[in-house]
Scaffold this active site. Sequence first.
Site, PDB file in Angstrom:
ATOM      1  N   GLU A 195      52.320  49.640  36.774  1.00 50.52           N
ATOM      2  CA  GLU A 195      53.694  49.139  36.629  1.00 50.52           C
ATOM      3  C   GLU A 195      53.811  47.733  37.178  1.00 50.52           C
ATOM      4  O   GLU A 195      53.331  47.431  38.273  1.00 50.52           O
ATOM      5  CB  GLU A 195      54.703  50.044  37.339  1.00 50.52           C
ATOM      6  CG  GLU A 195      56.154  49.622  37.107  1.00 50.52           C
ATOM      7  CD  GLU A 195      57.159  50.495  37.867  1.00 50.52           C
ATOM      8  OE1 GLU A 195      56.998  51.723  37.840  1.00 50.52           O
ATOM      9  OE2 GLU A 195      58.075  49.932  38.490  1.00 50.52           O
TER      10      GLU A 195
ATOM     11  N   GLU B 161      55.557  55.942  43.231  1.00 53.90           N
ATOM     12  CA  GLU B 161      55.838  55.284  44.507  1.00 53.90           C
ATOM     13  C   GLU B 161      56.240  56.278  45.606  1.00 53.90           C
ATOM     14  O   GLU B 161      57.363  56.257  46.130  1.00 53.90           O
ATOM     15  CB  GLU B 161      56.899  54.203  44.317  1.00 53.90           C
ATOM     16  CG  GLU B 161      56.421  53.104  43.372  1.00 53.90           C
ATOM     17  CD  GLU B 161      57.377  51.930  43.233  1.00 53.90           C
ATOM     18  OE1 GLU B 161      58.507  52.003  43.767  1.00 53.90           O
ATOM     19  OE2 GLU B 161      56.994  50.944  42.596  1.00 53.90           O
TER      20      GLU B 161
END
Length: 505
Positions: free
Chosen positions: A360, A255
């Site tokens: 994820e 991220e």
Amino acid sequence: MRRLLSAFFFSFFVSLSSADVNPCILREIQENAYVCECNITYCDDVAPLGTVGKNQGVLFYTSQSGSRLQRSDFPPNSTAAPNSVQFIIDASITYQTIFGFGAAFTDAAGINLDSLPTNMSDFIINQYFSTDGLGYTVGRVPMASCDFSTHEYSYDDVANDFNLTNFNLTAEDFRYKIPYILKAKTAAGGSLRLFSTPWSPPGWMKSNGRMKGGGVMKGDMNGQYYQTWAKYFVRFFEEYHKAGIDFWGTTIQNEPTSGLDPFWKWQTMYLSAAMERDFLKGTLGPTLRGSPFAQNLSIMIVDDQRNNLPAWPDTILLDPDAAKYVSGIALHWYEDIETSPSLLTQTHQNHPDYFIFGTEACTGYLPLQGHPELGSWPRAEQYANDLIQDLLNWSTGWMDWNLVLDMQGGPNWVGNFVDAAIIVDSSRNIYYKNPMWHVMGHFAKFIRPGSVRISGEFQNLHDANVEGVAFKAPDGSRVAVILNKDAVSQPRSLNFANHSQNQIK
């Protein structure tokens, strides 16, 4: 009752008695919220598919009212019942090839497995990774600490150690990751694709001086700090190789857009698409290719929300010097509700030679939801819906987050508690299988690596609450996963038709 259905058809079945399977010990946590409870001596298992023959099939279904991967014989060409769903398969129209489903070996997962008697933790691993269980084939491994650790640590916390003289794996690797990865690899028959993800370099390499919180790499792009960071990747793969574990792939940064927030609560580092491109082509790619332990890694870009599509992959993959190091595009699901899955299809159309993979997902991450909800059907349905939509839009697989968490949804050193498919109550030597576990089973157990998505369409159905996706398995059989999100008010029966000109096995 709401149902999730996996249908095998144009295969053959052998009838199985209930004595062949350990049934779920069903516990109603609250109204319409059921878990399967497992203890030190007993846990339910999944009925085997059995052997299957031409023009016959097997049905597995899971429902809000408590059915869990319940198996029954299924006639694919039965007469259509009133209010039936007609799902038409055409295996002559093909899309992406699937390489698997799985979850992450976080510190938290290992701590919870380690808190149980060995026979229980071994059984959890087997039920996740063996073909008698869900048959997971992919595992994600954080590179050093993440939020699902008990503290902030890297593999070299000695400032200005540009030669990485002090690089070493930690107690967390040797106790909570490596042993369970090795067990999972054995349970999976040796066929387990592992990929790594870093959350942050050591704090001394970052502009804010900590792994926690937003910041960028110190120094110029591809300067001394970036070069050391690339070598850090290689050292990770070398040390894991010494422990008997080799990796299939890696992402570049978890991220990366979160690194813009200076108050980000846990480990991160900012990279823009252009920065990721320049680091990859200038330092990371050549460094990994120069290592015998990393030279064949599948490198995935993005590893962030799909609202970064298609611009982020465009920035990197339109540069041939960067694109030559890339194998795929990694995505997280946390903002999927705000964006269309068609962004995946657009990205595939722009870059058809690169796979798309969901790396994820978890529930309970939103404000005021940060804890497990045992037996939650809405959370299971979130999984099923996202899996189907991603697969319909060229995803080659999908990853759950932590394999197991505790009753609080951790441990997590910054209190970022979430839910998981298996929740452990170590004080009682009990663990609970949430409905999410069985949802993952409908996909992972039956859509095996090498399966190819094929055309699957509902006939005369204009109902967004019924979704489905179809595949041709490596053995030639057909697999469909159907979700009815409105089964309480609109129960439906299934009817299948095959419009493929391909020979049916």
